[in-house]
Design an enzyme around this catalytic site. Sequence first.
Site, PDB file in Angstrom:
ATOM      1  N   CYS A 189     -55.020  56.106 -11.451  1.00 50.23           N
ATOM      2  CA  CYS A 189     -55.822  55.049 -12.070  1.00 50.23           C
ATOM      3  C   CYS A 189     -55.312  54.720 -13.475  1.00 50.23           C
ATOM      4  CB  CYS A 189     -57.296  55.426 -12.053  1.00 50.23           C
ATOM      5  SG  CYS A 189     -58.390  53.987 -12.236  1.00 50.23           S
ATOM      6  N   HIS A 214     -58.891  57.144  -6.449  1.00 51.52           N
ATOM      7  CA  HIS A 214     -59.506  58.439  -6.743  1.00 51.52           C
ATOM      8  C   HIS A 214     -59.875  59.110  -5.417  1.00 51.52           C
ATOM      9  CE1 HIS A 214     -59.889  57.635 -11.019  1.00 51.52           C
ATOM     10  NE2 HIS A 214     -60.481  56.486 -10.760  1.00 51.52           N
TER      11      HIS A 214
END
Length: 503
Positions: free
Chosen positions: A338, A429
């Site tokens: 991310c 994630h």
Amino acid sequence: MRGGVLIGGATSDAGKSMIVAGLCRLLAREGIRVAPFKAQNMSNNSVATLDGGEIGRAQAAQARAAGLEPSVRFNPVLLKPGSDRQSHVVVRGVPAGVVGAADYAQWRERLRSVVLADLESLRADFDVVIVEGAGSIAEINLRGSDIANLGLASAAGLPVLVVSDIDRGGSLAHLFGTTAILSPDDQRRVRGFLINKFRGDPALLAPGVDRLAELTGRATLGVIPFESRLWLDAEDSLAAPVGARLGPPGRIPDGPDLRVAAIRLPRVSNTTDVEALAAEPGVEVTWVADPAAVATADLVVLPGTRATVDDLHWLRERGIDRAVRERIVSGGPLLAVCGGFQMLGATIVDEVESGSGAVPGLGILDQSVRFASRKTVRRRAGTVWGIAAHGYEIHHGVVAGATDPPWLMADDGTGEGVERDTLWGTHWHGLLESDEVRRALLTRVARARGRPFRPGVVPFEVVRAEQFDVMADLLAAHVDRGALAAVIEGRTDDPPVITHTLT
């Protein structure tokens, strides 16, 4: 059984999150329809729900403990700290703005109505709702605007049990003082205590517990032993400090096969991405913040962050940016997730999160990132190296101009992330919770480093579920179930108000 209870803390990080998860698991095992609830959570650890919202990671864990799918109903207000003075506000899973400590009162009534409506709907749909408070319930300076502790308990008619972490010391004083400092009306909400993380002989503590009952008129419903098997992060506190190791204590007595260095960014988010690595036997995961650790680890993880540009500056100030570049040049394995993945590009244009405009990235990948005003929050599924994978995205940054081949292929046919030799980057994630993906990644790391790696056989989902059962078993064995049921069902008398001083 029907009713509810608020599990409040004498201090922050007293173990409320895990106790709520354990209670949810315990009641669910007995066939009781139970749901968790936390009105207002402050955490950068969040999870995407099926309906496209995000909630605190702890409430997602508690929902799973109760056998439920995570929902925005369980955590209607999520504050994600972007700095020491400001937080991004997520209401019912959707970004709603930025709030500072001084102007939070302007949000109070709106958020109060949202919180009470969601709690009321849960109490209508479930037999029992276990509510987790936020921090300490004794922050009387915040009582006027409180929507998460005694303000919520008072408005919703909930009894309160106060938890203290005796491993920190001063537990009995914490419980007495926490209760005594409250107003008379708030004191009457407090129906008893729970002492958490006790080590040693309970008989030695018994005189203190008895004296606490005499002083407060409230019983301690349970003394819960310290249990080293509880290591997964179900808390909403800041991530573990630099130097902390993830995983059960003593699991690698003879030294690890693989050493993983997770860079402890100041505003790190979704720290739980690296927990699955620590669940593998022979893998040691440590939080680090220095260039030397980045240079020597078998795998480096550059995790997500709630403040990508600010944490990129922090990397540069510490010289970790140079260590990351040198590692890539030398072929050292690195996983970026991310915000960490976005840092690797040539440019970051951010008018949304930091307002910094165009900022040079680390220049490792030939790609650029522009922060969109609309946040991407969604579950994902696809394949990695031909292996089924799943995860979720929570980010503003959008990657463009990538020339490296994608690492993942989503089910919708789009590529995601980057794979370049032993460099992997992704927005997903939770990807490493896929057992085959995690073990395939570590096998590649071991091969590149000339190290052994023996994949585990226990699925990560089983490791996580075992945590809930361990906590539920502790509560079943060490908490007065009859007294607990009486509190939940509202069958206890109003306790006395503490007006005396100690002599």
